[in-house]
Write an enzyme that holds these catalytic residues in place. Structure first.
Site, PDB file in Angstrom:
ATOM      1  N   ILE A 257      26.272  19.442 -25.767  1.00 11.83           N
ATOM      2  CA  ILE A 257      27.670  19.348 -25.363  1.00 11.83           C
ATOM      3  C   ILE A 257      28.392  20.673 -25.584  1.00 11.83           C
ATOM      4  O   ILE A 257      29.181  21.120 -24.744  1.00 11.83           O
ATOM      5  CB  ILE A 257      28.371  18.207 -26.127  1.00 11.83           C
TER       6      ILE A 257
ATOM      7  N   THR B 191      32.322  25.635 -32.045  1.00 10.91           N
ATOM      8  CA  THR B 191      31.247  25.573 -33.026  1.00 10.91           C
ATOM      9  C   THR B 191      30.128  24.686 -32.485  1.00 10.91           C
ATOM     10  O   THR B 191      30.368  23.754 -31.720  1.00 10.91           O
ATOM     11  CB  THR B 191      31.740  25.022 -34.376  1.00 10.91           C
ATOM     12  N   GLY B 192      28.900  24.999 -32.890  1.00 10.77           N
ATOM     13  CA  GLY B 192      27.772  24.248 -32.350  1.00 10.77           C
ATOM     14  C   GLY B 192      27.649  24.434 -30.853  1.00 10.77           C
ATOM     15  O   GLY B 192      27.353  23.492 -30.124  1.00 10.77           O
TER      16      GLY B 192
ATOM     17  N   TYR C  78      27.028   8.402 -40.668  1.00 12.15           N
ATOM     18  CA  TYR C  78      27.515   9.083 -39.470  1.00 12.15           C
ATOM     19  C   TYR C  78      28.795   8.429 -38.953  1.00 12.15           C
ATOM     20  O   TYR C  78      29.777   9.121 -38.648  1.00 12.15           O
ATOM     21  CB  TYR C  78      26.434   9.055 -38.395  1.00 12.15           C
TER      22      TYR C  78
END
Length: 249
Positions: free
Chosen positions: A18, A12-13, A150
Site C-alpha cells: 500500500i 512511512t513503510g 493487531y
C-alpha cells in the site's frame, strides 16, 4: 492540474504494498515524496520504479533516532511537510491464548508507539492546514479471530485520529484514517506458511467480501489521494473504510 502539485509528502513503510502504491500515485499527482522502510534494497527498488520526485530514507519507526534523522534531512532539504502518511505497520496473527510478550511488544511498538512518534516528531515541520493520514484497519472495529494484539493497535489508531483532530484544530491540520479490508499485498502471503495456505486465505477473504474480490493497493492509494488533496478540505477526524463491504456484513 495535478492534485498535489508542489506538495511535500512523507510515507512511512513506502517501499512495498500500500505504501508503494501511495508513493506512486502521489508523485504522479505532482508531489515530491519521501519514503521510509527498514530495508535499503527495497527502498532502492521502489525509487527506481517510481523514477522521479522521490527520495528514500532507511529507518525503523520504532527507533526515535531514525525518525530524528528522517526529519532532520527533510528540514534541511525541504523545510516543510504538507502530507504525512503513517503507513508502516506490523502483523503477526495470534489468538489470545497464543499471544506472547514479544508478539505484543513488537505489534504495539510499530503500530502504536512508532506511529505516535512518527507524527509527534513531524509536527514542527507540518505546515498549518496540512494533512495527516493514519493507516488503520477494519480489524479496529470488527471481531477477527487471531488478531488479538493487531486489532487492539488499530483501535488505538482510531482513537489517535479523534484526539489529534481536537488537539491540532488551532493549526487546521486535518487528521484522518483509512481502514482497508482485505488487500492483495505481500502481507497476505506472509500470513501463511505455504502457497496453498495463502491461496486459501485469499479464497476466504473473497467469499466474505460483498464485491467478491480482494482490494488492490491502488484503491487504497486513491483514498489516500483524496484525503491528502484539497478535495477533502472539509474532512477531519474520519475513518474512511475501503473494504469492498467486508465490514458491513
Amino acid at each position: 492540474m495535478p492534485r498535489l502539485e508542489g506538495k511535500l509528502a512523507v510515507i512511512t513503510g513506502g517501499s512495498s504494498g500500500i505504501g508503494l502504491a501511495m508513493a506512486q500515485r502521489f508523485t504522479r499527482e505532482g508531489a515530491f515524496v519521501y519514503i521510509t522502510g527498514r530495508r535499503q534494497n527495497e527502498l532502492d527498488m521502489a525509487a527506481a520504479l517510481i523514477g522521479q520526485r522521490i527520495a528514500t530514507v532507511q529507518g525503523d519507526v520504532q527507533d526515535p533516532r531514525d525518525l530524528d534523522r528522517l526529519y532532520a534531512r527533510i528540514r534541511e532539504d525541504q523545510g516543510k511537510i504538507d502530507i504525512l502518511v503513517a503507513n508502516a505497520g506490523f502483523i503477526d496473527p495470534r489468538t489470545l491464548v497464543d499471544t506472547t510478550e514479544d508478539n505484543f511488544d513488537k505489534t504495539f511498538g510499530v503500530n502504536v508507539r512508532g506511529l505516535l512518534f512518527t507524527v509527534q516528531k513531524a509536527l514542527p515541520l507540518i505546515r498549518d492546514g496540512g494533512s495527516i493520514i493514519l493507516l488503520s484497519s477494519i480489524a479496529a472495529f470488527k471481531g477477527i479471530p487471531n488478531d488479538t494484539a493487531y486489532s487492539a493497535t488499530k483501535a488505538s489508531v482510531r482513537s489517535f485520529v479523534r484526539t489529534w483532530t481536537a488537539e491540532l484544530k488551532d493549526r487546521s491540520i486535518r487528521v484522518n484514517a483509512i481502514s482497508p479490508g482485505a488487500i492483495d499485498t505481500p502481507i497476505i502471503d506472509a500470513l501463511a506458511s505455504t502457497t496453498e495456505d495463502a491461496d486459501a486465505i485469499q479464497v476466504s477473504f473473497r467469499a466474505a467480501t460483498p464485491l467478491n474480490r480482494l482490494g488492490q493497493p491502488e484503491e487504497i492509494a486513491a483514498a489516500a489521494l483524496f484525503l491528502a488533496s484539497d478535495e477533502s478540505s472539509y474532512v477531519a477526524g474520519v475513518d474512511l473504510v475501503v473494504d469492498g463491504g467486508l465490514s458491513a456484513l
